[in-house]
Design an enzyme around this catalytic site. Sequence first.
Site, short mmCIF file in Angstrom:
data_model
loop_
_atom_site.label_atom_id
_atom_site.label_comp_id
_atom_site.label_asym_id
_atom_site.label_seq_id
_atom_site.Cartn_x
_atom_site.Cartn_y
_atom_site.Cartn_z
N ARG A 104 1.23 -1.16 -0.12
CA ARG A 104 -0.14 0.24 -0.21
C ARG A 104 1.03 1.02 0.15
O ARG A 104 1.42 1.25 0.38
CB ARG A 104 -0.87 0.21 1.04
N ARG B 229 -3.09 10.91 1.56
CA ARG B 229 -3.46 11.17 2.46
C ARG B 229 -4.77 12.38 2.20
O ARG B 229 -3.93 13.65 1.92
CB ARG B 229 -3.18 11.59 4.33
N ARG C 186 19.51 -6.26 2.55
CA ARG C 186 19.97 -5.16 1.73
C ARG C 186 20.83 -3.83 3.02
O ARG C 186 20.63 -4.21 4.05
CB ARG C 186 18.80 -3.71 1.63
N ARG D 137 18.75 9.25 1.16
CA ARG D 137 18.13 10.40 1.74
C ARG D 137 19.47 11.42 2.52
O ARG D 137 20.35 9.91 2.38
CB ARG D 137 17.24 9.99 2.56
N GLU E 226 22.95 8.51 3.35
CA GLU E 226 22.39 7.23 3.19
C GLU E 226 22.70 6.14 1.39
O GLU E 226 22.13 7.48 0.39
CB GLU E 226 21.00 6.55 3.41
N TYR F 70 11.59 -7.51 9.16
CA TYR F 70 11.49 -5.86 9.59
C TYR F 70 10.70 -5.62 10.81
O TYR F 70 9.15 -5.80 10.47
CB TYR F 70 11.42 -4.73 8.20
N ASP G 201 9.48 -1.83 13.39
CA ASP G 201 9.59 -0.83 13.50
C ASP G 201 9.60 -1.24 15.31
O ASP G 201 9.84 -2.31 16.19
CB ASP G 201 8.62 -0.17 13.91
#
Length: 364
Positions: free
Chosen positions: A170, A174, A247, A278, A298, A346, A348
């Site tokens: 997704r 917004r 990665r 970034r 990065e 991954y 958070d």
Amino acid sequence: MYDFLIVGAGLYGAVCARELTDRGYKCLVIDRRDHIAGNIYTEEVEGIQVHKYGAHIFHTSDKEVWQYVNRFAEFNHYVNSPIAVYKDEIYNLPFNMNTFSRMWGIKTPAQAKRIIAEQVKASGVTQPRNLEEQAISLVGTDIYTKLVKDYTEKQWGRPCNELPAFIIRRLPCRFTYDNNYFSDRYQGIPEGGYTAMAERMLEGVEVRLNTDYEAFIAENPDIADKTVYTGCIDAFYGYRFGALQYRSVRFETQVLDTDNHQGNAVVNYTSHEQPYTRVIEHKHFEFGTQPKTVVSYEYSEEWKPGVEPYYPINDEENSALYAKYKELADGEEKVIFGGRLGQYRYYDMDKVIRSALDMLKTIK
């Protein structure tokens, strides 16, 4: 000698060490690096807390986890509002009405929705076969071309039309003028950095740094009754079925003789014109006013042995390979695998803590 050997002084290991110690267990934490806190490690440079392994913004909707981390740190009110640079154009992230207004010169959500729908229809994509088609089916061609395509190809090191569609399940749009990247209720950065938070979590726990697990356990096979292992699960089993893929990220960090370099903590570069993905200006995470600034560029890279693994490549091939290792892990009576590397996923930060706390509930 110990009830628990905890391999890795990152977030998962620190939570386990704190909770098990508080229950009266004797724990030893080892880490191959020369510092605690894993990838959330911060170090002070020019009075600025530098995120050595990339930007880490704590955010969660889990009240219990938020209350937990606030035991060890005072969090500021930082809100993650990154911007994207495409050639000479600047856009707000995540994709919101500020983004759409800048891109198309429009004002209302209805206008933005209509343009996206028209572009999706014109693309002819109905059943996406790859990441490129998946992205276009979600946000249209303009946003894909300027803000998704090159950035994603730099991240993954391969063309978008060769990447599987499920990588971008997704791409939230917004339709409000809100630049807050996260929709979680709680968000912020620990004042004084993450290392100080990890130090408080590990207070009173024996920690040995610069200690490789394989060499250590070979010399101390009976050091503990149980092990919490947060390293790479394939390495634990000697890469028996082959190496899992990741990665990696390379950082180039500079101290600049200016008080403000880019005006924002996180700036994404979404075209191939810049090889980096970034640039992070660390002082803005804590609203710094120091006379100098520290920035990190990065670069996303292919992982190879000896390089720090960052992002698991959870495609079908690697997921099948991980399943083989997990089957072995599930048969272990004295070893618990956890965290990003131990569970090959991954996470958070809040999900790492939640995973550790849930695991600890299973220990009688």
